[in-house]
Each structure stands twice: as structure tokens, then as C-alpha cells.
Design a protein around this motif. Structure first.
Motif, short mmCIF file in Angstrom:
data_model
loop_
_atom_site.label_atom_id
_atom_site.label_comp_id
_atom_site.label_asym_id
_atom_site.label_seq_id
_atom_site.Cartn_x
_atom_site.Cartn_y
_atom_site.Cartn_z
N PRO A 29 0.79 -1.18 -0.18
CA PRO A 29 -0.13 0.05 0.09
C PRO A 29 0.89 1.26 -0.01
O PRO A 29 0.44 2.30 -0.58
CB PRO A 29 -0.66 0.02 1.37
CG PRO A 29 -0.12 -1.19 2.24
CD PRO A 29 0.44 -2.03 1.21
N LEU A 30 2.12 1.34 0.51
CA LEU A 30 2.92 2.40 0.55
C LEU A 30 3.16 2.61 -0.92
O LEU A 30 3.06 4.05 -1.48
CB LEU A 30 4.20 2.06 1.19
CG LEU A 30 5.18 3.26 1.23
CD1 LEU A 30 4.51 4.51 1.80
CD2 LEU A 30 6.57 2.97 2.10
N ASP A 31 3.78 1.79 -1.80
CA ASP A 31 3.71 2.06 -3.28
C ASP A 31 2.46 2.79 -3.78
O ASP A 31 2.50 3.56 -4.68
CB ASP A 31 4.02 0.72 -3.86
CG ASP A 31 4.25 0.74 -5.45
OD1 ASP A 31 5.18 1.87 -5.74
OD2 ASP A 31 4.11 0.08 -6.11
N SER A 32 1.24 2.07 -3.51
CA SER A 32 0.00 2.73 -4.09
C SER A 32 -0.33 4.07 -3.45
O SER A 32 -0.78 4.74 -4.29
CB SER A 32 -1.16 1.60 -3.56
OG SER A 32 -1.09 0.43 -4.03
N ALA A 33 0.04 4.26 -2.33
CA ALA A 33 -0.17 5.56 -1.77
C ALA A 33 0.74 6.75 -2.29
O ALA A 33 0.41 7.72 -2.36
CB ALA A 33 0.00 5.62 -0.31
N ARG A 34 1.82 6.40 -2.62
CA ARG A 34 2.68 7.36 -3.36
C ARG A 34 2.35 7.62 -4.67
O ARG A 34 2.35 8.65 -4.99
CB ARG A 34 4.11 6.69 -3.34
CG ARG A 34 5.15 6.90 -2.08
CD ARG A 34 6.52 6.36 -1.99
NE ARG A 34 7.14 6.13 -0.97
CZ ARG A 34 7.92 7.42 -0.44
NH1 ARG A 34 8.17 8.43 -1.33
NH2 ARG A 34 8.61 7.25 0.66
N THR A 35 1.87 6.36 -5.32
CA THR A 35 1.43 6.65 -6.74
C THR A 35 0.06 7.41 -6.58
O THR A 35 0.11 8.46 -7.40
CB THR A 35 1.08 5.30 -7.50
OG1 THR A 35 2.05 4.51 -7.55
CG2 THR A 35 0.65 5.37 -8.77
N LEU A 36 -0.67 7.23 -5.66
CA LEU A 36 -1.94 8.10 -5.21
C LEU A 36 -1.62 9.50 -5.31
O LEU A 36 -2.16 10.45 -5.78
CB LEU A 36 -2.85 7.33 -4.50
CG LEU A 36 -4.00 8.18 -3.84
CD1 LEU A 36 -4.97 8.33 -4.83
CD2 LEU A 36 -4.51 7.41 -2.67
N ALA A 37 -0.75 9.74 -4.22
CA ALA A 37 -0.22 11.10 -4.01
C ALA A 37 0.17 11.82 -5.18
O ALA A 37 0.16 13.15 -5.52
CB ALA A 37 0.90 11.16 -2.71
#
Length: 130
Positions: A29-37
Motif C-alpha cells: 500500500p505504500l507504493d500505491s499511496a505514493r502513486t496516489l499522492a
């Protein structure tokens, strides 16, 4: 992964990050969250989610602060990014720095309701008045 279907779909990225975090698979999810940001840089909640996941993955203080500093540098003068910096400072134990950043953010006009709620909660945690 949901983002493989549409890497710019903010709702799918957020859902993926939150779901994986609830499963305690924090690296994913950290990878997803960075992409999301990156996909929705003005969305304060995306940055707060990323900071939370950085903390849960055991990121050191320098990494947490670097994330906030990068966001602030990318949007100088944006009170939401000043609030992101304030939260990062609070997370790393710098309450005085967090209060100063939160107070700078509070001085900025033209903020939205979500920002005000986040800032109020932060100032309450820091025992400061808005």
C-alpha cells in the motif's frame, strides 16, 4: 493490482492502498499511496495516508520528513503541504516544529473544509489554538 488497469484512477489507487494496509501488507500500500499522492497531489488525505504508511513500515524520521519536504517544495505556499509537513514533524517527535508549521498553514487564506478539520485536529493534539 487495481492500478495495473488504470494507473491514474485515484479512487482505485486509494481503495487498493487502504485495503492492503488493512491486510497489514504495508510495503504494497505504500507504493500505491505514493502513486496516489502523485496522481492527485492536491488531495491532503492522500499525503496523510502516505505518511501513516511510512510510519507503519518503520521508515526513519529522515524519510518521513523528506517526503513532506518534497511535497512542500513541489507546491511552495500551499497550506495543505505545510500541514503535511506539520504532521510529519509531529510524527517524528518535533512538536514545536509541528506547531510552527501548523500555525503557518493556518495563516493561509482560501483553504477547504477538509484542510480545516485536519489542521484543527493537529492543533488540538499539539495543545494549540487555531
Amino acid at each position: 493490482k487495481m492500478r495495473d488497469r488504470d494507473p491514474g484512477d485515484v479512487d482505485a489507487l486509494r481503495a487498493e492502498a487502504i485495503t492492503l494496509a488493512r491486510l497489514q501488507r504495508y510495503a504494497d500500500p505504500l507504493d500505491s499511496a505514493r502513486t496516489l499522492a502523485d496522481a492527485a497531489p492536491a488531495d491532503l488525505q492522500n499525503h496523510l495516508l502516505t505518511l501513516s504508511l511510512l510510519q507503519r513500515t518503520g521508515a526513519d524520521d529522515a524519510t518521513v520528513l523528506a517526503y513532506a519536504d518534497e511535497r512542500l517544495a513541489a507546491a511552495p505556499g500551499d497550506p495543505r503541504m505545510e500541514a503535511v509537513r506539520a504532521v510529519a514533524l509531529e510524527m517524528t517527535g518535533d512538536r514545536d516544529g509541528a506547531a510552527a508549521a501548523a500555525e503557518r498553514a493556518a495563516e493561509s487564506p482560501g483553504t477547504d473544509a477538509e484542510f480545516i478539520v485536519v489542521l484543527e485536529k493537529l492543533l488540538d493534539r499539539l495543545d494549540r489554538a487555531a
